[in-house]
Write a protein that holds these residues in place. Structure first.
Motif, PDB file in Angstrom:
ATOM      1  N   ILE A 157       0.827  -1.208   0.000  1.00  0.00           N
ATOM      2  CA  ILE A 157       0.000   0.000   0.000  1.00  0.00           C
ATOM      3  C   ILE A 157       0.860   1.255   0.000  1.00  0.00           C
ATOM      4  O   ILE A 157       0.558   2.239  -0.689  1.00  0.00           O
ATOM      5  N   VAL A 158       1.962   1.252   0.775  1.00  0.00           N
ATOM      6  CA  VAL A 158       2.801   2.454   0.873  1.00  0.00           C
ATOM      7  C   VAL A 158       3.903   2.484  -0.179  1.00  0.00           C
ATOM      8  O   VAL A 158       4.779   3.362  -0.169  1.00  0.00           O
ATOM      9  N   GLY A 159       3.893   1.532  -1.101  1.00  0.00           N
ATOM     10  CA  GLY A 159       4.822   1.571  -2.218  1.00  0.00           C
ATOM     11  C   GLY A 159       6.168   0.935  -1.980  1.00  0.00           C
ATOM     12  O   GLY A 159       7.150   1.288  -2.644  1.00  0.00           O
ATOM     13  N   LEU A 160       6.250  -0.028  -1.058  1.00  0.00           N
ATOM     14  CA  LEU A 160       7.496  -0.748  -0.791  1.00  0.00           C
ATOM     15  C   LEU A 160       7.354  -2.209  -1.190  1.00  0.00           C
ATOM     16  O   LEU A 160       6.248  -2.759  -1.234  1.00  0.00           O
ATOM     17  N   SER A 173      16.299   4.080   2.605  1.00  0.00           N
ATOM     18  CA  SER A 173      16.515   5.528   2.515  1.00  0.00           C
ATOM     19  C   SER A 173      15.549   6.251   3.456  1.00  0.00           C
ATOM     20  O   SER A 173      14.623   5.651   4.015  1.00  0.00           O
ATOM     21  N   GLY A 174      15.754   7.579   3.604  1.00  0.00           N
ATOM     22  CA  GLY A 174      14.880   8.352   4.481  1.00  0.00           C
ATOM     23  C   GLY A 174      13.428   8.310   4.047  1.00  0.00           C
ATOM     24  O   GLY A 174      12.517   8.149   4.872  1.00  0.00           O
ATOM     25  N   GLY A 175      13.192   8.454   2.747  1.00  0.00           N
ATOM     26  CA  GLY A 175      11.825   8.400   2.250  1.00  0.00           C
ATOM     27  C   GLY A 175      11.186   7.047   2.449  1.00  0.00           C
ATOM     28  O   GLY A 175       9.992   6.946   2.786  1.00  0.00           O
ATOM     29  N   GLN A 176      11.962   5.993   2.264  1.00  0.00           N
ATOM     30  CA  GLN A 176      11.445   4.640   2.481  1.00  0.00           C
ATOM     31  C   GLN A 176      11.142   4.405   3.952  1.00  0.00           C
ATOM     32  O   GLN A 176      10.145   3.755   4.294  1.00  0.00           O
ATOM     33  N   ARG A 177      11.992   4.918   4.830  1.00  0.00           N
ATOM     34  CA  ARG A 177      11.738   4.759   6.268  1.00  0.00           C
ATOM     35  C   ARG A 177      10.457   5.484   6.679  1.00  0.00           C
ATOM     36  O   ARG A 177       9.704   5.001   7.530  1.00  0.00           O
ATOM     37  N   GLN A 178      10.219   6.647   6.073  1.00  0.00           N
ATOM     38  CA  GLN A 178       8.977   7.342   6.408  1.00  0.00           C
ATOM     39  C   GLN A 178       7.769   6.569   5.909  1.00  0.00           C
ATOM     40  O   GLN A 178       6.711   6.567   6.562  1.00  0.00           O
ATOM     41  N   ILE A 180       7.618   3.378   5.874  1.00  0.00           N
ATOM     42  CA  ILE A 180       7.456   2.323   6.891  1.00  0.00           C
ATOM     43  C   ILE A 180       6.697   2.875   8.091  1.00  0.00           C
ATOM     44  O   ILE A 180       5.803   2.218   8.639  1.00  0.00           O
ATOM     45  N   GLY A 181       7.039   4.114   8.500  1.00  0.00           N
ATOM     46  CA  GLY A 181       6.311   4.742   9.601  1.00  0.00           C
ATOM     47  C   GLY A 181       4.846   4.951   9.284  1.00  0.00           C
ATOM     48  O   GLY A 181       3.975   4.781  10.146  1.00  0.00           O
ATOM     49  N   ASN A 212       1.813  13.030  -1.560  1.00  0.00           N
ATOM     50  CA  ASN A 212       0.876  12.346  -2.457  1.00  0.00           C
ATOM     51  C   ASN A 212       0.388  11.036  -1.850  1.00  0.00           C
ATOM     52  O   ASN A 212      -0.788  10.666  -1.999  1.00  0.00           O
ATOM     53  N   LEU A 213       1.275  10.315  -1.166  1.00  0.00           N
ATOM     54  CA  LEU A 213       0.883   9.069  -0.508  1.00  0.00           C
ATOM     55  C   LEU A 213      -0.133   9.337   0.598  1.00  0.00           C
ATOM     56  O   LEU A 213      -1.146   8.625   0.708  1.00  0.00           O
TER      57      LEU A 213
END
Length: 353
Positions: A157-160, A173-178, A180-181, A212-213
């Protein structure tokens, strides 16, 4: 999102179904200052000082202001991560300030938070699957296999990539970690999420993707946001209404178009002035409003209007009287003695600088 006005005394905007989800009334949060061997109480840090607002289901309330103005404290008080010193926090009719123990634990799945720094908010010793699965383990009755399926679904759902569920936060990366949060925050299908500057620690190229997410999740899941940020330009893209905060108090509150096109508080105008204009010709000629000095200490705020020490149009009255929090126009609330003057606020402020 289509937002309609109501006729309540707070002039709040409604979400898609008109239901009031959260109502905060005269909330204050003071942190005690203690000194000496015996930890004697010598004062208070007035992080939040008498703030009221409503949020309706399906809308986004943007909360903007300088660092140290009390924005994050409001979010934590709403979620009961900090207990309020005084005031009321109603979540669908339940008084959260009086709710404790198991009763509060049952409400928590409906209220979640996305933190500012995705590096420090994720446990480095836990895998992504464990981080996202933790709320599922605490608040649902499914087994490990069910949780694994849900974790993979949330990552998608969050694009990972779900195949990366067994990796650790430092491998992203920072964007990927966010992301995950965010996946952790939506794991229990909440109604309300406090987004505490969720893009402040990210590269500019990644910020729009996260925004956008969040908008996509709001549309699909019917989420309600309190979006905290110091970036007035970014808030314009996601918020339905905007509250401007300074030193523990609200200075202005209105729908997003009104705050950007017809601001009526000098502090809001100063924040506007700090936002760059993409047109070089306009940027080179426009007059900037530069506030002098630093934001005062919340442990010793100025008398009267807390903004008067930096306000370009402040008068003697401002240092003596606290401005009334009043509705200037329908749904447009301002705390300034001169918001109703005949000359426009913009003309008065720019003439004074």
């Amino acid at each position: 999102m289509t937002v309609e006005r109501d006729d309540t005394t707070t002039g709040e905007a409604y979400g898609s179904d008109g239901a009031r989800l959260l109502s905060v009334t005269d909330i204050t949060k003071y942190f005690p200052i203690k000194f000496g061997v015996f930890r004697r109480h010598v004062g208070d840090v007035k992080a939040v000082d008498g703030v009221s607002f409503d949020i309706h289901r399906g809308e986004t309330l943007g909360l903007v202001g300088e660092s140290g103005s009390g924005k994050s404290t409001i979010g934590r008080v709403v979620l009961q991560l900090h207990r309020a010193t005084e005031g009321s926090v109603l979540f669908e009719g339940t008084e959260l300030t009086e709710t404790k123990g198991e009763a509060l634990r049952k409400i928590r799945p409906r209220m979640q938070m996305v933190f500012q720094d995705p590096h420090t908010s994720l446990n480095p010793r836990m895998t992504v699957a464990a981080i996202i699965g933790e709320p599922l383990r605490e608040h649902t009755e499914g087994n490990a296999a069910d949780r694994q399926v849900r974790v993979e679904e949330l990552l998608t759902i969050v694009g990972l990539d779900p195949k990366h569920a067994n990796r650790y936060p430092h491998e992203f990366s920072g964007g990927q970690r966010q992301r995950i949060g965010i996946a952790r925050a939506i794991a229990l299908n909440p109604d309300f999420i406090v987004c505490d500057e969720p893009i402040a620690a990210l590269d500019v190229s990644i910020q729009a993707q996260v925004i956008n997410l969040l908008e996509k999740l709001q549309s699909e899941m019917g989420l309600t946001y309190l979006f905290i940020s110091h970036d007035l330009a970014m808030v314009r893209h996601i918020a339905d209404r905007v509250a401007v905060m300074y030193l523990g108090r609200f200075m202005e509150l209105a729908d997003v178009d009104t705050v950007y096109e017809n601001p009526m508080h000098p502090y809001t105008l100063a924040l506007h002035s700090a936002v760059p204009v993409p047109d070089p010709a306009v940027e080179a000629t426009r007059k900037r409003i530069i506030l002098e000095g630093e934001i005062p200490s919340p442990s010793n705020p100025p008398s009267g209007c807390t903004f008067h020490t930096r306000c370009p149009i402040a008068q003697e009255r401002c240092a003596q009287e606290v401005p009334e929090w009043r509705e200037i126009e329908r749904g447009h609330w301002v705390s300034c003695h001169f918001a109703e003057e005949g000359v426009t606020m913009m003309d008065a402020v720019t003439a004074a600088v």
